[in-house]
Design an enzyme around this catalytic site. Sequence first.
Site, PDB file in Angstrom:
ATOM      1  N   ARG B  65      -1.605  -9.549   8.631  1.00  0.00           N
ATOM      2  CA  ARG B  65      -2.599 -10.184   7.757  1.00  0.00           C
ATOM      3  C   ARG B  65      -2.857  -9.370   6.492  1.00  0.00           C
ATOM      4  O   ARG B  65      -2.722  -9.865   5.372  1.00  0.00           O
ATOM      5  CB  ARG B  65      -3.925 -10.359   8.504  1.00  0.00           C
ATOM      6  CG  ARG B  65      -3.860 -11.296   9.665  1.00  0.00           C
ATOM      7  CD  ARG B  65      -5.038 -11.061  10.593  1.00  0.00           C
ATOM      8  NE  ARG B  65      -6.301 -11.447   9.999  1.00  0.00           N
ATOM      9  CZ  ARG B  65      -6.935 -12.585  10.238  1.00  0.00           C
ATOM     10  NH1 ARG B  65      -6.409 -13.464  11.079  1.00  0.00           N
ATOM     11  NH2 ARG B  65      -8.082 -12.864   9.674  1.00  0.00           N
ATOM     12  N   THR B  66      -3.242  -8.125   6.679  1.00  0.00           N
ATOM     13  CA  THR B  66      -3.631  -7.314   5.513  1.00  0.00           C
ATOM     14  C   THR B  66      -2.429  -7.038   4.620  1.00  0.00           C
ATOM     15  O   THR B  66      -2.521  -7.106   3.391  1.00  0.00           O
ATOM     16  CB  THR B  66      -4.287  -6.005   5.976  1.00  0.00           C
ATOM     17  OG1 THR B  66      -5.360  -6.336   6.854  1.00  0.00           O
ATOM     18  CG2 THR B  66      -4.834  -5.213   4.813  1.00  0.00           C
ATOM     19  N   LYS B  93      11.192  10.603  12.916  1.00  0.00           N
ATOM     20  CA  LYS B  93      12.039  11.767  12.610  1.00  0.00           C
ATOM     21  C   LYS B  93      11.214  13.028  12.439  1.00  0.00           C
ATOM     22  O   LYS B  93      11.739  14.072  12.079  1.00  0.00           O
ATOM     23  CB  LYS B  93      12.841  11.500  11.335  1.00  0.00           C
ATOM     24  CG  LYS B  93      13.888  10.411  11.487  1.00  0.00           C
ATOM     25  CD  LYS B  93      14.555  10.144  10.150  1.00  0.00           C
ATOM     26  CE  LYS B  93      15.412   8.895  10.212  1.00  0.00           C
ATOM     27  NZ  LYS B  93      15.786   8.419   8.884  1.00  0.00           N
ATOM     28  N   ARG B 115      -2.037   1.976   5.028  1.00  0.00           N
ATOM     29  CA  ARG B 115      -2.813   1.888   6.268  1.00  0.00           C
ATOM     30  C   ARG B 115      -2.282   2.969   7.200  1.00  0.00           C
ATOM     31  O   ARG B 115      -1.074   3.140   7.358  1.00  0.00           O
ATOM     32  CB  ARG B 115      -2.671   0.521   6.923  1.00  0.00           C
ATOM     33  CG  ARG B 115      -3.243   0.495   8.334  1.00  0.00           C
ATOM     34  CD  ARG B 115      -3.386  -0.892   8.893  1.00  0.00           C
ATOM     35  NE  ARG B 115      -4.491  -1.594   8.249  1.00  0.00           N
ATOM     36  CZ  ARG B 115      -4.995  -2.733   8.709  1.00  0.00           C
ATOM     37  NH1 ARG B 115      -4.499  -3.289   9.795  1.00  0.00           N
ATOM     38  NH2 ARG B 115      -5.998  -3.321   8.092  1.00  0.00           N
ATOM     39  N   HIS B 143     -12.267   0.569   5.558  1.00  0.00           N
ATOM     40  CA  HIS B 143     -11.358  -0.504   5.158  1.00  0.00           C
ATOM     41  C   HIS B 143     -12.048  -1.175   3.958  1.00  0.00           C
ATOM     42  O   HIS B 143     -12.620  -2.251   4.080  1.00  0.00           O
ATOM     43  CB  HIS B 143     -11.186  -1.472   6.327  1.00  0.00           C
ATOM     44  CG  HIS B 143     -10.082  -2.479   6.138  1.00  0.00           C
ATOM     45  ND1 HIS B 143      -9.337  -2.574   4.977  1.00  0.00           N
ATOM     46  CD2 HIS B 143      -9.604  -3.429   6.973  1.00  0.00           C
ATOM     47  CE1 HIS B 143      -8.449  -3.547   5.122  1.00  0.00           C
ATOM     48  NE2 HIS B 143      -8.592  -4.084   6.317  1.00  0.00           N
TER      49      HIS B 143
END
Lengths: 422, 315
Positions: B65-66, B93, B115, B143
């Site tokens: 969504r974001t 890694k 994010r 957020h």
Amino acid sequence: MKTLITNAHLACPASGWDEAGSLLFEDGVITAVGAVNETADETIDAGGLCLAPGLIDLRVKTGEPGAEQKETLATASRAAVAGGVTSMVVMPDTDPVIDDVALVQFITNRGKETAKARIYPAGALTKGLKGNAMAEIAMMSGSGAVFFTNGDLPVENPSMLRRTMGYAASCNAIVSSRPNDHALGTSGVMNAGAQAARMGLPGLPREAEWIGLGRDLLLAEATGCTLLVDQVSTARSIDMIRAARDRGVKVYVSVAAHHLFFNELDVGDYLTYCKVNPPFRVEEDRQALIQALVDGEIDAVVSAHDPQPPEEKRLPFGEASFGAAGLETVLSALLALVQDERIDLLDALKPVTSSPADIIGVPQGRLVVGAPADLILFDADKPWLCERENLRSRSLNSPFDGRRMVGRVERTIIAGETVFEF
Amino acid sequence: MAIPGYSYEFEHRHLLSIEDLSRLDIEHILDLSEEFAEATRAGRRPEPHLKNMTVINLFFENSTRTMSSFEIAAKRLGADVVSMPVAQSSVKKGETLIDTAMTLNAMAPDAIVIRHSASGGVKLLSRKVDCAVINAGDGTHQHPTQGLLDTLTIRRAKGRIEGLKVTICGDILHSRVARSTTMALHLLGAQVTLCGPATLLPSGTETWGAAQAVHDFDKAIEGADVVMMLRLQLERMNGAYLPSQREYFRNFGLTAERLEKAAADATVMHPGPMNRGVEIESAIADGERSVITEQVEMGVAVREAVLKLLSGRRR
């Protein structure tokens, strides 16, 4: 060879010296203190600097053996002598764990071979620090281990701890325990409370310290064991220890120097150099620790030196390792309190000199005839800027980074030999 | 909303937290977002403010969504958008966040949208890059674009923020949305009540700007102008934080009966994705008071505004 230090301000909590005077030592041993009227082969004019016993630090972690990239006995001792620490007890949580005679001897010998400061090993309380089998406490004690601890991993099983404490008591060995309830005190990364909630970080609650401490004190009382409570961080812990002492429990307590200086707000913008365990608590706790120090209730102030390499600290706060370099900042943290007139100089020096010396039973830590000439000359008023890149520890992480400090060690002498000069 | 005689300029280089913004900053972003929203509704393409610019979407956590919302916003403004699958490659890694930041910085993007699962992780990255950084969610911390889009949705529904009674209910403890939205609404003059079970409602929420924090949803919802339900992470149910979904829904679920206690014209919100029948009844989620779909729509508009304001801002 005789060496005379003149024109010094003698500062010794054990003997009560807090005045101008001189000190003579010969072959590494103090032979006269005060108004000395003897000639010497060498004379050091202290120029009015404080002359005090070298500091004794009861809690230092190095990476040796097993994680030398963090720190070795040699590199830690380089930082130690620059900070005025002449004797240090190293924790057993290395790889392999210091849990038998051979490893105790390895640390002792390696210290003598490579380190500038005196090195004393603490032995593991349980084999491999796993908490399920007692280590050879009596044999390690006979080989020079000064106390026994499970390091940062308190023994979870109270039955196991009870047996271990009882056994240690029968050997006249001191058990050191960092109070922490395992179930409550392992998933957080900073002090639990409003600040952690605001920052979205899981907290380490103060109750974990209280529950762990309550258990440890009760078991020490039941077994007659001498307990060294390692690094308390809250006001209530001091109250609990005071009450236990009133009941006759044989208990010593230490505080990390950085807990006298920082509170949880110093974590600021997720500053991983301030990620330590126990975490920095609220200001009321910090003030209570300082007051306990003033009241003489703190037996030892430790550096809690726990260096971490950059790759362990240059991470998001939650993922970074706990621990900070501390050997070079203990004295300055205490002198800041003296500067603020919170505590007298001798009272500030006691928990880093004679008091820890008494706990582990060593003759240094005092300016008296017959004691080893482990000495520091320092300027108690000299300001300096703590910059991580100038630290001598192999790992350059300090919560004091960027802070203005006060009090600078100018010369450090161990057994009559100058091992550091600024 | 300009103040006569007062010159205002948005001066931030990054958008990391609502805490960094002033009331004027927020109002400025909301006004600009409103323009973008209206343009989209009218079928107009916005000016290509980000033409020849590169925006990197760096999502260490999955979020369709974001990430889509940011991608659509950036593309509408003409940017070249690169979505980096970091969760699958460099982290495995052993590369650290700072290594990743410095690698990306060397590619000279104009903005990085990030994010990360760690609170404070985005802030850490922002110190290492030269371009603008937009926090698309860091751990349980912030957020900010969600806080702004919630605020914009409420302002459009109610015509104001000042004086509104807003009740936010659910897993406050783990919600970066709760922190950001509460701070934004408080700054604009709303009275925010936070509600949830004791295990999911931390202490100190007054420092976020919450007027009160309570455990009784029936009281918390009384007279509320806006009721926002938060997603409950179902893995936290059953013994750890809550006894059961059934008990949670009984005490904290939004039902038609409970909604009756709110203001007659109360608006219902949810940042999604929803657990229907756990946090909210389906009929309410899809009902006429719900603005849940509009929240998604405003998300694109807010992100267009933020990208326009920040892209190209360099050290």
